[in-house]
Design a protein around this motif. Structure first.
Motif, PDB file in Angstrom:
ATOM      1  N   ASP A  56       0.850  -1.188   0.000  1.00 59.24           N
ATOM      2  CA  ASP A  56       0.000   0.000   0.000  1.00 59.24           C
ATOM      3  C   ASP A  56       0.882   1.233   0.000  1.00 59.24           C
ATOM      4  O   ASP A  56       1.792   1.362   0.832  1.00 59.24           O
ATOM      5  CB  ASP A  56      -0.925   0.026   1.228  1.00 59.24           C
ATOM      6  N   VAL A  82       3.424   7.048   3.957  1.00 63.69           N
ATOM      7  CA  VAL A  82       4.215   5.856   4.227  1.00 63.69           C
ATOM      8  C   VAL A  82       3.924   4.804   3.163  1.00 63.69           C
ATOM      9  O   VAL A  82       2.863   4.805   2.535  1.00 63.69           O
ATOM     10  CB  VAL A  82       3.890   5.310   5.646  1.00 63.69           C
ATOM     11  N   THR A 127       3.574   0.769   2.963  1.00 65.21           N
ATOM     12  CA  THR A 127       3.373  -0.395   3.822  1.00 65.21           C
ATOM     13  C   THR A 127       3.408  -1.649   2.968  1.00 65.21           C
ATOM     14  O   THR A 127       2.644  -1.779   1.997  1.00 65.21           O
ATOM     15  CB  THR A 127       2.045  -0.302   4.573  1.00 65.21           C
ATOM     16  N   ARG A 134       3.096  -5.806   3.186  1.00 69.60           N
ATOM     17  CA  ARG A 134       2.676  -6.947   3.999  1.00 69.60           C
ATOM     18  C   ARG A 134       3.265  -8.204   3.396  1.00 69.60           C
ATOM     19  O   ARG A 134       3.093  -8.466   2.195  1.00 69.60           O
ATOM     20  CB  ARG A 134       1.153  -7.028   4.080  1.00 69.60           C
ATOM     21  N   HIS A 168       6.224  -5.761  13.181  1.00 72.62           N
ATOM     22  CA  HIS A 168       6.200  -4.476  12.476  1.00 72.62           C
ATOM     23  C   HIS A 168       7.626  -3.939  12.420  1.00 72.62           C
ATOM     24  O   HIS A 168       8.220  -3.603  13.454  1.00 72.62           O
ATOM     25  CB  HIS A 168       5.275  -3.498  13.206  1.00 72.62           C
ATOM     26  N   ARG A 218       7.398   0.667   5.885  1.00 73.78           N
ATOM     27  CA  ARG A 218       6.992  -0.176   7.000  1.00 73.78           C
ATOM     28  C   ARG A 218       6.674  -1.566   6.476  1.00 73.78           C
ATOM     29  O   ARG A 218       5.926  -1.711   5.499  1.00 73.78           O
ATOM     30  CB  ARG A 218       5.772   0.405   7.714  1.00 73.78           C
ATOM     31  N   GLU A 229       5.098  -5.182   7.490  1.00 70.86           N
ATOM     32  CA  GLU A 229       4.306  -6.001   8.403  1.00 70.86           C
ATOM     33  C   GLU A 229       4.544  -7.460   8.024  1.00 70.86           C
ATOM     34  O   GLU A 229       3.983  -7.971   7.044  1.00 70.86           O
ATOM     35  CB  GLU A 229       2.826  -5.631   8.314  1.00 70.86           C
TER      36      GLU A 229
END
Length: 458
Positions: free
Chosen positions: A49, A54, A56, A58, A86, A98, A100
């Motif tokens: 995303d 930011v 992100t 996953r 995280h 970031r 995850e």
């Protein structure tokens, strides 16, 4: 990994002889993930995303792949459960990244291992008990080594990595030191920790990098360090006797030299001692004073200064110090006999008159000088907050620091009379700094207990 590119048309078009399917205003294309994010090559990326603030990502670790136990190192693929970690990574396209990451918690199949379960670690992506990737951790450590805490935090903020100066210093203190190599030319000197307490510093005189330091100036500790690190050929040291003894015992083959600073320092101290010991002989070579010559300013103000308590004390110290130095005594022996500091004895020995020993350097002009009447006026009006006074002065064009305003209103906070408070505001460096949050009636001041310099002289 799928990436989206700009596409202006919703209809199919031709590009390089191949049909391209338009989806809204985006175009779908395939890019190898290892070329963009090589740290994610060992995991499966689920989604990504992108927002204005930011990026992100996953991802999850692969199932069925054995991982080594963090306690015994034995491989295991027996999955207990999963949880999400995280992780913060270096910026991607100017945005913080970031990750995850869903990782497995595995059973350890070794019955002798103290760990029943353990969390798997991904090489190059995760580290135990850390929420930053190794790549970001190396960046933080490198910035901390170059810029330290406050400057490092500012540089990391420019790189979209938000860390406090304390965190940068904490990571800097955990960086392992490089292996110590015995230098060919060793520098040995002392430094002051605080008043009366000194430490020893060893440095490589060639690279000018510090090697080690310890509290105190002990010859035995220097001897022990030199025996553990043989190979020193030249020792550039301070003129202290304990350093000479320690180097002689620990590295007897090393050549002991002195640097330029200590040579000039030793020469100037020796000249000062000789000049102080023969100060009485200098009066014979001075030209005679004529009766028509005007009296110096110091002599006209002598009676006024002699009537004060500080003047009488300075005169007693001046006479006692000069009486002992004319007898050929050194400054150290005079300091021990009179209970004074050696620097105080040197100051009085250099002075030609006791009034000269009382002189203080003139106060440097301050940016607060044009606004000295304003703090007194606002204090009388009931404004006793140094912070608010500083903000008001800044609106009037004063560029002085808050600490200077705080020290300027300190005499008013202690309840001094208006005359003394005005003089203290003009000399903020002489006032006692108090907390600007303190308010209420004036508090009694505590007098400092008399030290060795306040003893009565015979």
């Amino acid at each position: 990994m799928w990436l989206w590119q700009d596409f202006r048309s919703r209809r199919s078009s031709q590009r390089d002889g191949r049909p391209v399917r338009g989806v809204g205003s985006l175009q779908l294309c395939s890019v190898e993930i290892a070329s963009l994010l090589p740290q994610l090559v060992n995991v499966l990326v689920v989604s990504a995303d992108v927002s204005d603030a930011v990026v992100t990502v996953r991802a999850r670790t692969r199932s069925g792949v054995p991982a080594g136990c963090t306690g015994c190192g034995q491989l295991s693929a027996w999955c207990h459960s999963r949880y999400v970690r995280h992780l913060a990574d270096v910026t991607l396209g100017g945005r913080p990244l970031r990750i995850e990451l869903s990782v497995r918690r595995l059973y350890c199949e070794n019955p002798t291992c103290p760990k029943a379960t353990f969390a798997e670690q991904v090489p190059g992506l995760t580290v135990r008990h850390q929420r930053r990737t190794p790549q970001l951790q190396r960046l933080v450590e490198a910035v901390g080594v170059v810029l330290a805490g406050r400057g490092g935090a500012r540089m990391l903020r420019i790189l979209n990595v938000t860390l406090s100066r304390c965190t940068v210093l904490s990571h800097l203190m955990r960086v392992p030191l490089p292996p110590l190599e015995t230098p060919r030319v060793l520098g040995v000197d002392d430094f002051a920790l605080y008043a009366g307490t000194y430490g020893t510093l060893l440095a490589d005189a060639t690279t000018r990098l510090p090697l080690t330091l310890w509290e105190g100036r002990d010859a035995e500790q220097l001897n022990h360090w030199l025996r553990e690190h043989p190979g020193v050929e030249v020792a550039c040291r301070d003129g202290l006797l304990t350093y000479r003894q320690g180097i002689t015992a620990g590295a007897p083959d090393a050549v002991q030299v002195s640097d330029r600073f200590h040579l000039w320092q030793g020469l100037s101290r020796r000249v000062q001692d000789i000049a102080s010991a023969h100060r009485g002989c200098l009066a014979a070579v001075l030209p005679p004073v004529s009766e028509t010559d005007p009296a110096p300013v110091e002599e006209t103000a002598e009676n006024t200064a002699a009537d004060t308590r500080a003047g009488r004390h300075a005169r007693r110290l001046f006479e006692a110090v000069h009486a002992l130095t004319r007898a050929g005594r050194s400054h150290s022996s005079v300091a021990r006999e009179l209970g004074l500091d050696r620097r105080t004895v040197r100051k009085y020995a250099r002075a030609r008159t006791w009034q000269e020993a009382m002189r203080r350097p003139p106060r440097k002009p301050s940016t607060l000088d044009p606004y000295l009447d304003y703090p007194q006026q606002r204090w009388d009006e009931g404004q006793h907050s140094a912070k608010i006074l500083h903000e008001e002065l800044r609106t009037k064009g004063c560029l002085g620091h808050y600490q200077r305003v705080k020290m300027a209103v300190a005499p008013l906070r202690r309840g001094l009379p208006p005359g003394r408070a005005t003089r203290a505001i003009a000399l903020p460096t002489r006032s006692r700094p108090l907390d600007h949050h303190t308010s209420g009636p004036p508090q009694p001041t505590h007098q400092r207990p008399p030290g060795p310099a306040s003893r009565s002289l015979p």
